[in-house]
Write an enzyme that holds these catalytic residues in place. Structure first.
Site, PDB file in Angstrom:
ATOM      1  N   HIS A  62     -42.924  82.605 -65.632  1.00 61.10           N
ATOM      2  CA  HIS A  62     -42.661  81.979 -66.935  1.00 61.10           C
ATOM      3  C   HIS A  62     -43.051  80.503 -66.950  1.00 61.10           C
ATOM      4  CE1 HIS A  62     -39.200  85.130 -67.307  1.00 61.10           C
ATOM      5  NE2 HIS A  62     -40.389  85.675 -67.512  1.00 61.10           N
ATOM      6  N   LYS A  72     -39.490  72.086 -62.859  1.00 62.05           N
ATOM      7  CA  LYS A  72     -38.242  72.710 -62.399  1.00 62.05           C
ATOM      8  C   LYS A  72     -38.007  72.408 -60.923  1.00 62.05           C
ATOM      9  CE  LYS A  72     -39.138  76.413 -65.637  1.00 62.05           C
ATOM     10  NZ  LYS A  72     -39.864  77.688 -65.787  1.00 62.05           N
ATOM     11  N   TYR A 132     -31.334  76.100 -61.174  1.00 60.34           N
ATOM     12  CA  TYR A 132     -32.477  75.198 -61.202  1.00 60.34           C
ATOM     13  C   TYR A 132     -32.374  74.186 -62.337  1.00 60.34           C
ATOM     14  CZ  TYR A 132     -34.150  79.029 -64.249  1.00 60.34           C
ATOM     15  OH  TYR A 132     -34.270  80.014 -65.206  1.00 60.34           O
ATOM     16  N   ASP A 170     -41.049  90.752 -69.378  1.00 61.26           N
ATOM     17  CA  ASP A 170     -41.857  90.609 -68.161  1.00 61.26           C
ATOM     18  C   ASP A 170     -42.678  91.868 -67.891  1.00 61.26           C
ATOM     19  OD1 ASP A 170     -39.470  88.526 -66.334  1.00 61.26           O
ATOM     20  OD2 ASP A 170     -40.914  88.091 -67.930  1.00 61.26           O
TER      21      ASP A 170
HETATM   22  C1  LIG Z   1     -34.612  80.450 -70.024  1.00 58.72           C
HETATM   23  C2  LIG Z   1     -33.454  80.430 -70.970  1.00 58.72           C
HETATM   24  C3  LIG Z   1     -32.958  81.590 -71.548  1.00 58.72           C
HETATM   25  N1  LIG Z   1     -31.900  81.528 -72.408  1.00 58.72           N
HETATM   26  C4  LIG Z   1     -31.397  82.781 -72.963  1.00 58.72           C
HETATM   27  C5  LIG Z   1     -32.422  83.600 -73.731  1.00 58.72           C
HETATM   28  C6  LIG Z   1     -32.013  85.023 -73.472  1.00 58.72           C
HETATM   29  O1  LIG Z   1     -31.045  85.425 -74.441  1.00 58.72           O
HETATM   30  C7  LIG Z   1     -31.351  84.993 -72.107  1.00 58.72           C
HETATM   31  C8  LIG Z   1     -32.251  85.484 -70.987  1.00 58.72           C
HETATM   32  O2  LIG Z   1     -33.486  84.777 -71.080  1.00 58.72           O
HETATM   33  P1  LIG Z   1     -34.719  85.204 -70.186  1.00 58.72           P
HETATM   34  O3  LIG Z   1     -34.804  86.707 -70.160  1.00 58.72           O
HETATM   35  O4  LIG Z   1     -35.916  84.423 -70.646  1.00 58.72           O
HETATM   36  O5  LIG Z   1     -34.245  84.706 -68.754  1.00 58.72           O
HETATM   37  P2  LIG Z   1     -35.155  84.700 -67.420  1.00 58.72           P
HETATM   38  O6  LIG Z   1     -36.005  85.933 -67.367  1.00 58.72           O
HETATM   39  O7  LIG Z   1     -34.249  84.408 -66.301  1.00 58.72           O
HETATM   40  O8  LIG Z   1     -36.111  83.468 -67.689  1.00 58.72           O
HETATM   41  C9  LIG Z   1     -36.226  82.393 -66.785  1.00 58.72           C
HETATM   42  O9  LIG Z   1     -36.904  82.895 -65.675  1.00 58.72           O
HETATM   43  C10 LIG Z   1     -37.776  82.069 -64.962  1.00 58.72           C
HETATM   44  C11 LIG Z   1     -37.493  82.245 -63.492  1.00 58.72           C
HETATM   45  C12 LIG Z   1     -37.851  80.647 -65.339  1.00 58.72           C
HETATM   46  O10 LIG Z   1     -38.340  79.815 -64.575  1.00 58.72           O
HETATM   47  C13 LIG Z   1     -37.432  80.220 -66.667  1.00 58.72           C
HETATM   48  O11 LIG Z   1     -36.456  79.200 -66.586  1.00 58.72           O
HETATM   49  C14 LIG Z   1     -36.918  81.293 -67.542  1.00 58.72           C
HETATM   50  O12 LIG Z   1     -38.020  81.809 -68.263  1.00 58.72           O
HETATM   51  O13 LIG Z   1     -31.014  83.617 -71.878  1.00 58.72           O
HETATM   52  C15 LIG Z   1     -31.294  80.330 -72.756  1.00 58.72           C
HETATM   53  O14 LIG Z   1     -30.348  80.297 -73.550  1.00 58.72           O
HETATM   54  N2  LIG Z   1     -31.780  79.180 -72.211  1.00 58.72           N
HETATM   55  C16 LIG Z   1     -32.832  79.175 -71.331  1.00 58.72           C
HETATM   56  O15 LIG Z   1     -33.231  78.093 -70.841  1.00 58.72           O
END
Ligand SMILES: Cc1cn([C@H]2C[C@H](O)[C@@H](COP(=O)(O)OP(=O)(O)O[C@H]3O[C@H](C)C(=O)[C@H](O)[C@H]3O)O2)c(=O)[nH]c1=O
Length: 189
Positions: A62, A72, A132, A170
């Protein structure tokens, strides 16, 4: 604090000092002044924390596009993960190249992922928690993904498993060749 460079310009491995005693240890996981003394001058505005229950959970790759691109500083709070940074700066001599490092609660290592790099990880232990720091706020409209299994990237996640656990986002992420180029290399080695 141990600071190691990688083959990707600006992607660093940091290992903070740990002060052990009969109770366990103490460590400063981030110290802005000390990092600035090492030429690492970052202003973090948001801390993230996620739990992934299964081994072989992949989150990423991401990044956020400008004007909300994020650097990060990543570490593992519990369990173990393999953390990956991918150079997506158009014109970079290492464009499309990646580096990875095993971050565990035990080793305390941190990966610094600058702006211009995509980030992702795979868990190598159950109930792994990643924490992070980010230099910009979450901006859903700027949130982008690249396929973890892009054959051109050839990322070796180092986990032999029948199938990874992925979010729908993803599982359907585009290949690097298909993303909108948003970062340009600044020409410095
Ligand atoms: C990233 C993020 C997400 N959210 C909420 C949005 C969704 O409702 C839920 C899960 O989000 P997401 O599926 O995008 O989470 P990850 O798959 O862990 O995403 C992260 O994974 C990789 C490793 C990264 O480096 C990024 O920080 C980020 O993209 O959290 C938020 O409220 N704030 C945030 O900063």
């Amino acid at each position: 604090m141990k600071i190691e460079t990688t083959k990707l310009d600006g992607v660093l491995l940091l290992t903070p000092d740990r002060f052990g005693d009969s109770r366990g240890f103490f460590s400063e996981s981030w110290n802005k002044r000390r990092m600035a003394e090492h030429g690492i001058d970052l202003e973090f505005v948001q801390d993230n924390h996620s739990l992934s229950s299964k081994v072989g959970t992949i989150r990423g790759l991401h990044y956020q596009t400008p004007p909300h691109a994020q650097a990060k500083l990543v570490r593992c709070g519990r369990g173990a993960l393999f953390d990956v940074a991918l150079d997506i700066r158009v014109g970079s001599p290492t464009f499309g190249q990646w580096v990875g490092a095993e971050l565990t609660a035990e080793n305390g290592r941190q990966l610094l992922v600058p702006v211009g790099f995509a980030h992702g990880f795979v868990t190598r232990a159950p109930d792994t928690e990643i924490v992070y720091k980010c230099t910009d706020y979450f901006a859903p409209d700027c949130d982008r993904a690249i396929a973890h299994n892009d054959p051109v990237l050839g990322i070796d996640w180092g986990v032999s498993i029948a199938s990874f656990t992925l979010s729908d986002k993803d599982a359907s992420a585009p290949l690097l060749a298909d993303i909108e180029p948003v970062f340009a290399w600044d020409g410095r080695q």
